[in-house]
Design an enzyme around this catalytic site. Sequence first.
Site, PDB file in Angstrom:
ATOM      1  N   SER A 157       0.816  -1.214   0.000  1.00  0.00           N
ATOM      2  CA  SER A 157       0.000   0.000   0.000  1.00  0.00           C
ATOM      3  C   SER A 157       0.853   1.269   0.000  1.00  0.00           C
ATOM      4  O   SER A 157       2.005   1.265   0.454  1.00  0.00           O
ATOM      5  CB  SER A 157      -0.904   0.023   1.234  1.00  0.00           C
ATOM      6  OG  SER A 157      -1.634  -1.170   1.337  1.00  0.00           O
TER       7      SER A 157
HETATM    8  N1  SAH Z   1      -0.572  -5.245   4.131  1.00  0.00           N
HETATM    9  C1  SAH Z   1       0.107  -5.524   2.898  1.00  0.00           C
HETATM   10  C2  SAH Z   1      -0.747  -5.164   1.695  1.00  0.00           C
HETATM   11  C3  SAH Z   1      -0.891  -6.354   0.853  1.00  0.00           C
HETATM   12  S1  SAH Z   1      -2.057  -6.269  -0.451  1.00  0.00           S
HETATM   13  C4  SAH Z   1       1.477  -4.868   2.850  1.00  0.00           C
HETATM   14  O1  SAH Z   1       1.827  -4.117   3.777  1.00  0.00           O
HETATM   15  O2  SAH Z   1       2.225  -5.119   1.915  1.00  0.00           O
HETATM   16  C5  SAH Z   1      -3.326  -7.338   0.161  1.00  0.00           C
HETATM   17  C6  SAH Z   1      -2.967  -8.767   0.406  1.00  0.00           C
HETATM   18  O3  SAH Z   1      -4.177  -9.438   0.807  1.00  0.00           O
HETATM   19  C7  SAH Z   1      -2.443  -9.542  -0.801  1.00  0.00           C
HETATM   20  O4  SAH Z   1      -1.183 -10.068  -0.489  1.00  0.00           O
HETATM   21  C8  SAH Z   1      -3.467 -10.657  -0.997  1.00  0.00           C
HETATM   22  O5  SAH Z   1      -2.909 -11.881  -1.408  1.00  0.00           O
HETATM   23  C9  SAH Z   1      -4.091 -10.767   0.398  1.00  0.00           C
HETATM   24  N2  SAH Z   1      -5.415 -11.403   0.440  1.00  0.00           N
HETATM   25  C10 SAH Z   1      -6.437 -11.346  -0.453  1.00  0.00           C
HETATM   26  N3  SAH Z   1      -7.482 -12.066  -0.022  1.00  0.00           N
HETATM   27  C11 SAH Z   1      -7.127 -12.605   1.184  1.00  0.00           C
HETATM   28  C12 SAH Z   1      -7.780 -13.442   2.129  1.00  0.00           C
HETATM   29  N4  SAH Z   1      -9.024 -13.927   1.934  1.00  0.00           N
HETATM   30  N5  SAH Z   1      -7.121 -13.765   3.266  1.00  0.00           N
HETATM   31  C13 SAH Z   1      -5.845 -13.309   3.490  1.00  0.00           C
HETATM   32  N6  SAH Z   1      -5.180 -12.527   2.627  1.00  0.00           N
HETATM   33  C14 SAH Z   1      -5.816 -12.176   1.481  1.00  0.00           C
END
Ligand code: SAH
Length: 245
Positions: free
Chosen positions: A93
């Site tokens: 993000s």
């Molecule tokens: N907090 C992260 C942002 C990652 S983007 C950072 O600091 O980099 C969002 C993430 O959510 C992705 O890696 C994606 O694979 C994950 N995601 C999507 N659906 C999900 C689910 N049902 N359970 C857990 N993670 C999920």
Amino acid sequence: MERYITNKILILLCLSGIIVFYFQCSAKGSQPFDFQKKREQMINTQIEARGIKNKHVLSAMRNVKRHLFVPEKYKHQAYDDNPLPIGEGQTISQPYIVALMTAVLNMDKKKNILEIGTGSGYQAAVLAEICNKVYTIEIIDILGMRAKKILDTIGYKNIQFRIGDGYKGWKEFSPFDAIIVTCSPTHVPQPLKDQLAEGGNMIIPVGKGYSQYLVLLTKKDGKIIKNKVIPVRFVPMVREDGKIY
Ligand code: SAH
């Protein structure tokens, strides 16, 4: 004899000159110096300038080296004002969004938090600086394992990782003082509402496609109160079969 000593002194002077020159060059070119400056600029121009005053958040974002969480080819952009690809079609993000989501949760060293969407692990690191314990769930195993490796190497001892579907939360360690969701479902998952402690806050992007709102939920007397924060754009929350929630 005198000439021999003069030659020796000249050689020593030359050598010390070379050593000083080498260290000056390596200091200028070495990345840590640039990254630290970029990180400070990021805090000033993107975070503080936009009204984030929470001291815990500012100091956590000063401490966490964001460039460690982005792929090699994007490292030079690690402190830019936007999200970046982290592989597997996912993103880390925008720094301001990380700061805003963390700030509204009002965390401190006594509180435990559940994060859905470990991704790069950057948000988890920021939380680990501020909170007592961080429980983080990632559905894509490669990303979850990579984040664990980075966070373990840095030395965080207060993060617990899980590969799986975060829609269901992590009942075993509930209730949580706060929940942060960094992928977007079309509705707030009921298990997450159930696993939020009384008085706790949840920050979550909710919406269809790219029309999403960041929503702050607070549990008061067992009821959930909702407040819209700002429009956002997150990757979707998906099921284990890849379908969108
Ligand atoms: N907090 C992260 C942002 C990652 S983007 C950072 O600091 O980099 C969002 C993430 O959510 C992705 O890696 C994606 O694979 C994950 N995601 C999507 N659906 C999900 C689910 N049902 N359970 C857990 N993670 C999920």
